[in-house]
Design an enzyme around this catalytic site. Structure first.
Site, mmCIF file in Angstrom:
data_model
loop_
_atom_site.group_PDB
_atom_site.id
_atom_site.type_symbol
_atom_site.label_atom_id
_atom_site.label_comp_id
_atom_site.label_asym_id
_atom_site.label_seq_id
_atom_site.Cartn_x
_atom_site.Cartn_y
_atom_site.Cartn_z
ATOM 1 C CG HIS A 180 -2.043 0.980 1.143
ATOM 2 N ND1 HIS A 180 -2.155 2.046 2.016
ATOM 3 C CD2 HIS A 180 -3.093 1.090 0.291
ATOM 4 C CE1 HIS A 180 -3.226 2.753 1.711
ATOM 5 N NE2 HIS A 180 -3.810 2.206 0.672
ATOM 6 C CE LYS A 191 -4.038 6.759 2.232
ATOM 7 N NZ LYS A 191 -5.458 6.649 2.359
ATOM 8 C CG ASP A 238 19.605 9.506 -10.738
ATOM 9 O OD1 ASP A 238 19.486 8.343 -11.180
ATOM 10 O OD2 ASP A 238 19.729 10.500 -11.471
ATOM 11 C CG ASP A 255 1.104 19.673 21.073
ATOM 12 O OD1 ASP A 255 -0.122 19.893 21.059
ATOM 13 O OD2 ASP A 255 1.662 19.035 21.988
ATOM 14 C CG HIS A 259 -6.641 8.600 -1.078
ATOM 15 N ND1 HIS A 259 -5.279 8.409 -1.240
ATOM 16 C CD2 HIS A 259 -7.194 7.353 -1.111
ATOM 17 C CE1 HIS A 259 -5.018 7.118 -1.383
ATOM 18 N NE2 HIS A 259 -6.161 6.463 -1.310
ATOM 19 C CE LYS A 311 -1.020 4.597 -1.960
ATOM 20 N NZ LYS A 311 -1.730 4.250 -0.725
#
Length: 396
Positions: A125, A306, A132, A311, A304, A127
């Site tokens: 899951h 996450k 380089d 603080d 979508h 990404k």
């Protein structure tokens, strides 16, 4: 070590942060895809790309074409896609990639025809892109257009981070290690050339950590850094998560934070592509609202993201949802940042999203019709059962 130093160390809960990084927060495809394609077009030696979804649309096609151009220049390109999330990638696209020498592997191809089969719940899951060994991108954005499928006038809300700095050493090592593991399990030849040494600019100043969840040495790392940050929060917690279905410890810390006067804001999906999981998540809202947690359902488009800010100086951006599938089953990757400027940037963007959301009223939620409450709890218990059948262990 000073008291502040110990506190900052606890915020990372066993994950070692490094200083000297240069980070750039990227919101949605309008910022992410041009940066990714520019980096691929500047590649000289190698490109590693991991994604859950590689969709056949014009935006993803532009990334595909950049990979092809890189391979034709002699760059070694390795593409790791998820066997479920990218199962609909056309054969013609794969053929075009392989024809120019791009190595493509699929992580855990679909077992049977049932996506919810417990055998199909352990997914790639994360990404990640590393070019380089000098620049990396990680976050929640798949290779899919923000408006695909077209349902809203605004783009899907998501975030990624462009990384340059010492953090690249761990990120580069992680993508190479996973590529070798998948090649080995599929009895594929390992075509990895000798690794290049990561390099980075020397003017970075951001302190950050690269945190993964896997099925070996890092089974709970992402969950632990979240729990530590919630436990130490004193002023404000903003969580934006597409699939929010936390365990008891996570919920308990949110309620404790609200009880000691911390402003706890939870931004979740208003429009969802998975109504079943939204119903399961809503089984938890009544208790959280009663404890003083403010919950906002995003209305402008699909959420979508996450991400989180605590603080005004601790922040995380990544691929991991706060649900048992991400925290117990999937391979995930987050960056955790201790930097006021970066956190403030993300905080401002999240407050803007909250202004486009519907706030849930605790009184209305207490009066929610019993059939809806029952359906939510049935969905919630079904998720618990699925996690158990997948062999993830106890979800608490």
């Amino acid at each position: 070590m000073t008291a502040r130093g110990r506190l900052r160390r606890l915020f990372f809960r066993g994950v070692e942060p490094v200083s000297g990084n240069r980070l750039r927060l990227l919101q949605n495809g309008a910022e992410f895809f041009p940066a990714l394609i520019t980096a691929i077009d500047a590649a000289h030696t190698e490109v590693h790309l991991e994604t859950y979804i590689f969709n056949a649309d014009p935006t993803a096609e532009a990334v595909r074409d950049a990979l092809v151009r890189a391979a034709r220049r002699g760059v070694q390109v390795r593409l790791l896609i998820d066997g479920v999330g990218s199962r609909d990638l056309p054969a013609g696209w794969l053929d075009a990639l392989k024809a120019v020498g791009i190595s493509v592997l699929a992580y855990r191809p679909l077992a049977g025809n049932w996506r919810s089969n417990p055998l199909n719940l352990r997914r790639l899951h994360r990404k990640l892109a590393v070019i380089d060994a000098r620049i990396a991108f990680l976050g929640g954005m798949n290779l899919i257009d923000d408006f695909e499928p077209v349902r809203f006038g605004a783009p899907r809300l998501d975030f990624s981070v462009e990384v340059q700095g010492p953090l690249l050493a761990g990120i580069h090592q992680s993508v190479r290690r996973l590529w070798r593991l998948v090649a080995l399990t599929q009895l594929q030849p390992d075509r990895l050339k000798a690794g290049i040494e990561p390099s980075w600019p020397t003017d970075g100043h951001v302190r950050a950590a690269f945190v993964v969840r896997d099925n070996f040495a890092h089974r709970r790392d992402i969950e632990r850094v979240y729990l530590a940050a919630l436990a130490l929060a004193r002023e404000e917690i903003i969580l934006a998560n597409a699939y929010f279905l936390p365990g008891r410890r996570f919920r308990k810390l949110l309620k404790k934070a609200a009880a000691r006067g911390v402003k706890v804001h939870l931004l979740v999906q208003g429009h969802t592509d998975h109504p079943f999981f939204q119903a399961a998540a809503r089984a938890l809202y009544r208790d959280l609202l009663a404890a003083g947690v403010k919950i906002f359902e995003y209305q402008a488009s699909e959420l979508h993201a996450k991400v989180a800010v605590v603080d005004g100086h601790w922040a995380t951006v990544g691929s991991s949802n706060i649900d048992p599938f991400s925290l117990l089953l999937a391979r995930e990757a987050n960056i955790v940042v201790d930097d006021a400027a970066f956190a403030r940037d993300l905080q401002q963007r999240l407050h803007q999203a909250i202004s486009q959301s519907a706030v849930l009223n605790p009184a209305d939620w207490r009066r929610r019709p019993w059939p809806r409450r029952m359906l939510s709890w049935l969905a919630y218990e079904s998720v618990r059962l699925m996690v158990g059948l997948a062999g993830a262990g106890r979800w608490t």
